[in-house]
Design an enzyme around this catalytic site. Structure first.
Site, PDB file in Angstrom:
ATOM      1  N   THR A 139       0.824  -1.207   0.000  1.00 30.88           N
ATOM      2  CA  THR A 139       0.000   0.000   0.000  1.00 30.88           C
ATOM      3  C   THR A 139       0.857   1.256   0.000  1.00 30.88           C
ATOM      4  O   THR A 139       1.944   1.282   0.593  1.00 30.88           O
ATOM      5  CB  THR A 139      -0.930   0.031   1.227  1.00 30.88           C
ATOM      6  N   SER A 144      -2.566   3.521  10.301  1.00 28.70           N
ATOM      7  CA  SER A 144      -3.538   2.600  10.893  1.00 28.70           C
ATOM      8  C   SER A 144      -2.828   1.285  11.157  1.00 28.70           C
ATOM      9  O   SER A 144      -1.702   1.060  10.694  1.00 28.70           O
ATOM     10  CB  SER A 144      -4.721   2.362   9.947  1.00 28.70           C
ATOM     11  N   TYR A 188      -3.712  -1.523   9.894  1.00 29.95           N
ATOM     12  CA  TYR A 188      -3.577  -2.130   8.571  1.00 29.95           C
ATOM     13  C   TYR A 188      -2.301  -1.664   7.887  1.00 29.95           C
ATOM     14  O   TYR A 188      -1.503  -2.469   7.386  1.00 29.95           O
ATOM     15  CB  TYR A 188      -4.792  -1.788   7.709  1.00 29.95           C
ATOM     16  N   HIS A 189      -2.085  -0.354   7.853  1.00 31.78           N
ATOM     17  CA  HIS A 189      -0.878   0.170   7.216  1.00 31.78           C
ATOM     18  C   HIS A 189       0.377  -0.286   7.971  1.00 31.78           C
ATOM     19  O   HIS A 189       1.429  -0.515   7.365  1.00 31.78           O
ATOM     20  CB  HIS A 189      -0.935   1.698   7.144  1.00 31.78           C
ATOM     21  N   LYS A 232       1.445  -3.691   6.736  1.00 33.36           N
ATOM     22  CA  LYS A 232       2.158  -3.634   5.456  1.00 33.36           C
ATOM     23  C   LYS A 232       3.589  -3.107   5.637  1.00 33.36           C
ATOM     24  O   LYS A 232       4.506  -3.487   4.897  1.00 33.36           O
ATOM     25  CB  LYS A 232       1.391  -2.742   4.471  1.00 33.36           C
TER      26      LYS A 232
END
Length: 396
Positions: free
Chosen positions: A145, A188, A190-191, A194
């Protein structure tokens, strides 16, 4: 080429799997169907009706597509089965989409935060370990991302493709230059997952000479590729809810059902975008241009253009006659930011970007109108808050 598509039942994975099979590759989808289970947990479904995996794959063959295999497997929990699958299939490449992909969902609760890290990081690490243990030479193409770079102010600087050249001063006054991973600034959990992925890739490339391409993708818009349109059972997901719906698709769906376009915060947030068709093309280009043995991780910025959220909302409003509603922001983020991104690697490989033209925007609105009766308006608002402060703002 034998290709395993991990997470091939998902929004990006499904059209990618079809494209690779259409290009003549021997494709096997590996998925634990967790995205479908999350729909059940959230009490929401894709705006478009999604057939079972078996019906999807049967429809693909009925349209004349090369057969695609399917293995039900949890990448993060079933290491021995994953290792045996690699040994049995001996793939030349693995395309890794098998991660929880929504930032809002990753911030929804402590359970969602823990699940996102457990699933995403363990799954990636299991894959890398299994490749090393198998002894196979496998090219890993991972969907990352743009969010690993963060959306703070870059002071007008162009974000390079993964690596930053820095000058290091020495005590004696001399200096030397070195290339490092671009500093991460995840916004976040999520980030963050990654970001941890890219460190794992860096290590296993250095230590075990694994061949890896990491695609730092922007926000995907659009729904279908040409292949997804060959049969109604092949249609791709259209997420519109506050956790999984991406901003532009949400605007287009809201316009289709006469719901005010929801801009959270000032609308000054600038984001990178890519159409689903280009996302599929980029994966193909990455597979066709793998790193050489011993080469460091290839990192491509998989995006085609950047837009400010408020400007996007106004573009959709002008096109459809919709109203724009400004709401409190559930995210803990800058009020506005700039975003200038280098994406020359894919352009140099021949990508012809699909831009935000009115025809494609209208196509998405038409799909949303066709399935408007499936929309649950209660699921449209973004309610997953990053902090208690944000929660109090959106739920006073």
């Amino acid at each position: 080429m034998k290709v395993l598509v991990l997470g091939g039942d998902g929004f990006c994975g499904w059209p990618c799997a079809l494209n690779l099979a259409d290009q003549g590759h021997d494709v096997v989808i590996v998925d634990n169907l967790s995205r479908r289970k999350i729909d059940v947990d959230l009490g929401v479904t894709s705006l478009t009706p999604i057939a079972t995996v078996e019906d999807r794959l049967g429809a693909w063959q009925e349209t004349g597509g090369q057969p695609i295999g399917f293995v039900l497997l949890d990448l993060a929990r079933e290491y021995e089965r994953l290792l045996q699958l690699l040994r049995d299939e001996a793939p030349e490449a693995v395309v890794h989409f098998a991660e929880q992909r929504a930032a809002p969902y990753s911030m929804k609760s402590a359970a969602c935060k823990r699940y996102t890290i457990d699933n995403n990081v363990n799954g990636t690490h299991n894959l890398l370990c299994a490749i090393v243990e198998s002894g196979l030479d496998v090219h890993v193409v991972h969907l990352g991302t743009m969010g690993v770079y963060g959306y703070g102010s870059h002071r007008g600087a162009t974000i390079p493709e993964g690596y930053l050249t820095v000058e290091v001063p020495q005590p004696d006054g001399s200096r030397f230059t070195e290339q490092i991973l671009h500093p991460a600034n995840p916004g976040s959990v999520y980030h963050m997952s990654k970001t941890l992925d890219q460190l794992l890739f860096f290590y296993y490339s250095k230590n075990d000479a694994l061949r890896i391409t990491d695609l730092h993708q922007g926000i995907v818009w659009g729904t279908n590729t040409e292949l997804c349109g060959k049969d109604p059972r092949l249609i791709n997901r259209f997420d519109y809810d506050g956790d999984y719906g991406t901003v532009l698709n949400r605007f287009l769906m809201q316009a289709a059902i006469n719901y005010p376009l929801t801009v959270h915060g000032t609308g000054g947030q600038t984001r990178a975008f890519i159409h689903i068709r280009d996302s599929v093309k980029c994966v193909q280009l990455a597979l066709d241009n793998p790193p050489a043995p011993g080469e460091k991780v290839k990192i491509f910025n998989q995006m085609t253009e950047s837009h400010q959220v408020a400007h996007l909302a106004q573009k959709v409003a002008d096109m459809t006659g919709s109203q724009v509603a400004y709401l409190p922001n559930p995210r803990n983020e800058a009020r506005d930011n700039d975003l200038i991104v280098d994406n020359r690697c894919f352009l140099d490989l021949g990508l012809e970007p699909t831009t935000l033209d009115d025809g494609l925007l209208t196509e998405v609105v038409d799909i949303a109108r066709r399935y408007a009766e499936r929309c649950d308006r209660r699921r449209i608002p973004c309610t997953s808050a990053w902090t208690r402060t944000q929660a109090e703002a959106i739920n006073p």
